[in-house]
Design a protein around this motif. Sequence first.
Motif, PDB file in Angstrom:
ATOM      1  N   CYS A  58      -4.417 -17.334  -0.866  1.00 27.11           N
ATOM      2  CA  CYS A  58      -3.224 -18.107  -0.523  1.00 27.11           C
ATOM      3  C   CYS A  58      -3.620 -19.426   0.138  1.00 27.11           C
ATOM      4  N   GLU A  59      -2.915 -20.480  -0.225  1.00 24.77           N
ATOM      5  CA  GLU A  59      -3.190 -21.808   0.321  1.00 24.77           C
ATOM      6  C   GLU A  59      -2.422 -21.987   1.619  1.00 24.77           C
ATOM      7  N   LYS A  60      -3.144 -22.080   2.724  1.00 25.75           N
ATOM      8  CA  LYS A  60      -2.504 -22.149   4.032  1.00 25.75           C
ATOM      9  C   LYS A  60      -1.637 -23.397   4.199  1.00 25.75           C
ATOM     10  N   ALA A  61      -2.098 -24.546   3.700  1.00 25.11           N
ATOM     11  CA  ALA A  61      -1.345 -25.794   3.862  1.00 25.11           C
ATOM     12  C   ALA A  61      -0.048 -25.800   3.044  1.00 25.11           C
ATOM     13  N   GLU A 104     -13.593 -20.921  -1.861  1.00 23.72           N
ATOM     14  CA  GLU A 104     -13.418 -20.434  -0.490  1.00 23.72           C
ATOM     15  C   GLU A 104     -12.906 -18.996  -0.503  1.00 23.72           C
ATOM     16  N   GLY A 105     -11.935 -18.710  -1.378  1.00 24.07           N
ATOM     17  CA  GLY A 105     -11.389 -17.359  -1.461  1.00 24.07           C
ATOM     18  C   GLY A 105     -12.420 -16.328  -1.880  1.00 24.07           C
ATOM     19  N   LEU A 106     -13.284 -16.676  -2.850  1.00 23.94           N
ATOM     20  CA  LEU A 106     -14.321 -15.743  -3.283  1.00 23.94           C
ATOM     21  C   LEU A 106     -15.316 -15.497  -2.146  1.00 23.94           C
ATOM     22  N   ARG A 138      -8.988 -23.444   4.538  1.00 28.17           N
ATOM     23  CA  ARG A 138      -7.856 -23.803   3.668  1.00 28.17           C
ATOM     24  C   ARG A 138      -7.136 -22.619   3.039  1.00 28.17           C
ATOM     25  N   THR A 139      -7.768 -21.449   3.032  1.00 28.57           N
ATOM     26  CA  THR A 139      -7.168 -20.303   2.364  1.00 28.57           C
ATOM     27  C   THR A 139      -7.131 -19.080   3.268  1.00 28.57           C
ATOM     28  N   GLY A 140      -6.211 -18.206   2.951  1.00 29.18           N
ATOM     29  CA  GLY A 140      -6.128 -16.902   3.583  1.00 29.18           C
ATOM     30  C   GLY A 140      -6.120 -15.851   2.497  1.00 29.18           C
ATOM     31  N   LEU A 141      -6.620 -14.697   2.822  1.00 33.53           N
ATOM     32  CA  LEU A 141      -6.727 -13.601   1.870  1.00 33.53           C
ATOM     33  C   LEU A 141      -5.806 -12.480   2.324  1.00 33.53           C
ATOM     34  N   ARG A 142      -4.971 -11.989   1.403  1.00 33.78           N
ATOM     35  CA  ARG A 142      -4.132 -10.838   1.721  1.00 33.78           C
ATOM     36  C   ARG A 142      -4.028  -9.935   0.511  1.00 33.78           C
ATOM     37  N   TYR A 170      -3.013 -12.806   7.334  1.00 35.89           N
ATOM     38  CA  TYR A 170      -4.134 -12.662   6.409  1.00 35.89           C
ATOM     39  C   TYR A 170      -5.156 -11.644   6.917  1.00 35.89           C
ATOM     40  N   LEU A 171      -5.830 -10.988   5.979  1.00 38.31           N
ATOM     41  CA  LEU A 171      -6.927 -10.080   6.319  1.00 38.31           C
ATOM     42  C   LEU A 171      -8.084 -10.873   6.903  1.00 38.31           C
ATOM     43  N   THR A 172      -8.319 -12.025   6.305  1.00 37.81           N
ATOM     44  CA  THR A 172      -9.354 -12.948   6.746  1.00 37.81           C
ATOM     45  C   THR A 172      -8.943 -14.326   6.250  1.00 37.81           C
ATOM     46  N   GLU A 173      -9.454 -15.356   6.874  1.00 33.96           N
ATOM     47  CA  GLU A 173      -9.075 -16.700   6.436  1.00 33.96           C
ATOM     48  C   GLU A 173     -10.188 -17.697   6.662  1.00 33.96           C
TER      49      GLU A 173
END
Length: 183
Positions: free
Chosen positions: A71-74, A114-116, A14-18, A8-11
Amino acid sequence: MPHTPSRYLTEGPRTGLRHFTHADAAEFTARARESKDLHHPWLFPPDSAQAYARYAGRLIEDPTKAGFLVCEKAADGAIAGFININNIVEGGFLSGALGYGAFAHAAGRGLMREGLGLVVRHAFGPMRLHRLEINVQPGNAASIALARSCGFRLEGFSPKMLYVDGAWRDHMRWAITAETAAV
């Protein structure tokens, strides 16, 4: 012990951003088809391989756009939604306009909030933008609640601003700047 780099670019917790990739077509379009009732009449993400190729291609290749998958990490990185920064302007403006959508399986679970937040931090950090704007149709209560919960402030109303679903639609303008963001 060696460090394994994140995908992920950042996380967040619960979420990661790509970024979007062409390889995401099957999952993205399946989620878009499953989410038609949730999105209508506000949003029409690509739901076929051909439409996705055009859509993702613009986000990947156009320097005035940046597309992010939440993206949902779990769930082993399952795509929960997407957030795009469009109309990125550099120079004295350093601004972009956000568009986003949750997929039905993730709606109402706080993943997009969280993603926003991750996108806002990324935009004001590594991307070095100064301002982000969200334009929301007045009846889209979920989108308004998301913008508000992430610190965006209502700046105004624009009649017949965007062409959506066959008609020019009114929009409320929400914005946040690097100075006002709780990054």
